[in-house]
Design an enzyme around this catalytic site. Structure first.
Site, mmCIF file in Angstrom:
data_model
loop_
_atom_site.group_PDB
_atom_site.id
_atom_site.type_symbol
_atom_site.label_atom_id
_atom_site.label_comp_id
_atom_site.label_asym_id
_atom_site.label_seq_id
_atom_site.Cartn_x
_atom_site.Cartn_y
_atom_site.Cartn_z
ATOM 1 N N MET A 251 -12.851 -4.927 3.562
ATOM 2 C CA MET A 251 -12.059 -4.135 4.506
ATOM 3 C C MET A 251 -11.984 -4.875 5.834
ATOM 4 O O MET A 251 -13.015 -5.223 6.420
ATOM 5 C CB MET A 251 -12.680 -2.753 4.707
ATOM 6 C CG MET A 251 -12.636 -1.844 3.485
ATOM 7 S SD MET A 251 -10.958 -1.521 2.879
ATOM 8 C CE MET A 251 -10.200 -0.731 4.324
ATOM 9 N N ASP B 7 -7.891 -5.782 2.895
ATOM 10 C CA ASP B 7 -7.081 -4.602 3.173
ATOM 11 C C ASP B 7 -7.254 -4.221 4.635
ATOM 12 O O ASP B 7 -8.372 -3.942 5.076
ATOM 13 C CB ASP B 7 -7.533 -3.445 2.270
ATOM 14 C CG ASP B 7 -6.693 -2.177 2.449
ATOM 15 O OD1 ASP B 7 -5.725 -2.208 3.228
ATOM 16 O OD2 ASP B 7 -7.020 -1.172 1.800
ATOM 17 N N GLY B 8 -6.118 -4.234 5.364
ATOM 18 C CA GLY B 8 -6.148 -3.757 6.740
ATOM 19 C C GLY B 8 -5.599 -4.756 7.746
ATOM 20 O O GLY B 8 -6.094 -5.869 7.852
ATOM 21 N N GLY B 9 -4.532 -4.361 8.445
ATOM 22 C CA GLY B 9 -4.005 -5.180 9.528
ATOM 23 C C GLY B 9 -3.330 -6.462 9.090
ATOM 24 O O GLY B 9 -3.274 -7.432 9.861
ATOM 25 N N PHE C 3 -7.258 5.054 7.783
ATOM 26 C CA PHE C 3 -5.912 5.206 8.316
ATOM 27 C C PHE C 3 -5.145 3.894 8.188
ATOM 28 O O PHE C 3 -5.730 2.811 8.282
ATOM 29 C CB PHE C 3 -5.946 5.612 9.806
ATOM 30 C CG PHE C 3 -6.592 6.939 10.052
ATOM 31 C CD1 PHE C 3 -5.853 8.109 9.976
ATOM 32 C CD2 PHE C 3 -7.939 7.020 10.345
ATOM 33 C CE1 PHE C 3 -6.449 9.343 10.200
ATOM 34 C CE2 PHE C 3 -8.547 8.252 10.558
ATOM 35 C CZ PHE C 3 -7.795 9.413 10.487
ATOM 36 N N ASP D 248 -4.468 4.022 -2.187
ATOM 37 C CA ASP D 248 -5.660 4.482 -1.474
ATOM 38 C C ASP D 248 -5.898 5.965 -1.716
ATOM 39 O O ASP D 248 -5.049 6.796 -1.365
ATOM 40 C CB ASP D 248 -5.510 4.249 0.032
ATOM 41 C CG ASP D 248 -5.605 2.783 0.406
ATOM 42 O OD1 ASP D 248 -6.543 2.118 -0.059
ATOM 43 O OD2 ASP D 248 -4.743 2.311 1.172
ATOM 44 N N HIS E 275 -1.068 -1.073 -4.389
ATOM 45 C CA HIS E 275 -2.396 -0.642 -3.944
ATOM 46 C C HIS E 275 -2.324 0.844 -3.604
ATOM 47 O O HIS E 275 -1.441 1.280 -2.858
ATOM 48 C CB HIS E 275 -2.814 -1.437 -2.711
ATOM 49 C CG HIS E 275 -4.207 -1.161 -2.249
ATOM 50 N ND1 HIS E 275 -5.315 -1.731 -2.838
ATOM 51 C CD2 HIS E 275 -4.675 -0.388 -1.247
ATOM 52 C CE1 HIS E 275 -6.402 -1.329 -2.207
ATOM 53 N NE2 HIS E 275 -6.044 -0.490 -1.241
ATOM 54 N N SER F 219 0.837 -1.199 0.000
ATOM 55 C CA SER F 219 0.000 0.000 0.000
ATOM 56 C C SER F 219 0.871 1.248 0.000
ATOM 57 O O SER F 219 1.626 1.501 0.953
ATOM 58 C CB SER F 219 -0.907 0.010 1.225
ATOM 59 O OG SER F 219 -1.617 1.222 1.301
ATOM 60 N N HIS G 194 -7.876 2.259 -5.075
ATOM 61 C CA HIS G 194 -8.997 2.047 -4.148
ATOM 62 C C HIS G 194 -9.577 3.414 -3.780
ATOM 63 O O HIS G 194 -8.927 4.205 -3.085
ATOM 64 C CB HIS G 194 -8.477 1.298 -2.910
ATOM 65 C CG HIS G 194 -9.456 1.184 -1.797
ATOM 66 N ND1 HIS G 194 -9.069 0.835 -0.516
ATOM 67 C CD2 HIS G 194 -10.796 1.351 -1.738
ATOM 68 C CE1 HIS G 194 -10.121 0.803 0.267
ATOM 69 N NE2 HIS G 194 -11.184 1.129 -0.447
ATOM 70 N N MET H 252 -11.696 5.629 -1.737
ATOM 71 C CA MET H 252 -12.429 5.834 -0.483
ATOM 72 C C MET H 252 -12.992 7.251 -0.515
ATOM 73 O O MET H 252 -12.579 8.124 0.245
ATOM 74 C CB MET H 252 -11.500 5.654 0.716
ATOM 75 C CG MET H 252 -10.924 4.276 0.863
ATOM 76 S SD MET H 252 -10.081 4.092 2.451
ATOM 77 C CE MET H 252 -8.561 3.349 1.911
ATOM 78 N N GLY I 121 0.483 -2.780 4.166
ATOM 79 C CA GLY I 121 1.055 -1.440 4.231
ATOM 80 C C GLY I 121 2.186 -1.318 5.216
ATOM 81 O O GLY I 121 3.336 -1.657 4.924
ATOM 82 N N SER I 122 1.878 -0.851 6.418
ATOM 83 C CA SER I 122 2.916 -0.519 7.392
ATOM 84 C C SER I 122 3.763 -1.720 7.780
ATOM 85 O O SER I 122 4.964 -1.596 8.008
ATOM 86 C CB SER I 122 2.281 0.110 8.642
ATOM 87 O OG SER I 122 1.255 -0.721 9.159
ATOM 88 N N MET J 284 -8.251 9.005 -0.621
ATOM 89 C CA MET J 284 -9.187 9.389 0.438
ATOM 90 C C MET J 284 -9.554 10.863 0.309
ATOM 91 O O MET J 284 -8.681 11.693 0.023
ATOM 92 C CB MET J 284 -8.567 9.158 1.814
ATOM 93 C CG MET J 284 -8.021 7.769 2.046
ATOM 94 S SD MET J 284 -7.321 7.652 3.700
ATOM 95 C CE MET J 284 -6.481 6.071 3.595
ATOM 96 N N GLY K 108 -2.069 1.198 9.544
ATOM 97 C CA GLY K 108 -1.553 0.747 10.828
ATOM 98 C C GLY K 108 -2.587 0.290 11.831
ATOM 99 O O GLY K 108 -2.287 0.176 13.026
#
Length: 214
Positions: A136, A174-176, A142, A34, A32, A7, A65, A67, A196-197, A36, A144
């Site tokens: 999601m 996507d996420g975590g 956000f 994002d 990816h 990401s 993506h 958002m 991502g992070s 926003m 992280g």
């Protein structure tokens, strides 16, 4: 075969080219991105100029993506500036079917996104038409954040619908995403993992990429 999509939101914005080239060097072939708007989600990321700029430095697949509210106003432009895949949230538009048709008419892959609280029932009528569905696994806005483990049931349900109906769409999350959650998602049928992070903060990104796919 499952793919990892770094990401861009977690990259160093002062060194985007460096980070993109580093990801390419470890074998990544999709990114990816994002977008926003500060309305649909409580954060603002970046828009057309950044995507146009990084499009010039890589030929890898761009998964954009959106958002954003009213994605129908912007989808065509994102297709024109270099997106290869475009997804939007079912919660953000009243014209999902029309938007999918528009994205496909531009020769791009079309995806639909579900927030954690949104049921698969809301998109069942679109599943024969989409190229991918993004679940999601955090509340969007956000990087992280912590993975919402209850989403594994939703992923499993979506994979079951896909198998029962012989649908061809891919499942993305996507996420975590980390070593643990990557395996849990892949075991439930996920094809595309946005990371991502966890990936960008790794001291050895190549080994981390390998671990994410073990």
């Amino acid at each position: 075969m499952t793919k990892i999509l770094p990401s861009i939101l977690s990259a160093d914005f002062a060194n985007l080219e460096r980070d993109i080239k580093e990801m390419e060097s470890i074998g990544v072939d999709m990114f990816h991105i994002d977008v926003m708007d500060g309305n649909f989600v409580p954060n603002i990321s970046f828009g057309f100029p950044v995507i146009e700029s990084i499009r010039k430095i890589t030929n890898k697949t761009f998964d954009v993506h959106l958002m954003i509210d009213n994605p129908e106003y912007y989808v065509e432009k994102f297709c024109d500036i270099g997106a290869d895949m475009v997804s939007f949230h079912i919660e953000a538009t009243n014209h999902a079917d029309r938007l999918l048709q528009l994205i496909k008419s531009k020769g791009k892959k079309a995806g639909i996104v579900l927030n954690p609280q949104t049921s698969i029932e809301n998109i069942k009528y679109l599943l024969p038409k989409v190229d991918y569905v993004l679940i999601m696994t955090v509340n969007p806005g956000f990087g992280g954040q912590t993975f919402i483990f209850e989403m594994l049931d939703k992923i499993e349900q979506l994979d079951l619908i896909r198998k029962e109906n012989n649908y061809n769409f891919l499942i993305q999350v996507d996420g975590g995403i980390n070593i643990q959650t990557s395996k849990l998602c892949r075991d439930k049928g996920v094809d595309l993992l946005v990371c991502g992070s966890f990936l960008f903060s790794s001291n050895n990104k190549k080994d981390t990429l390998i671990e994410l796919l073990k």
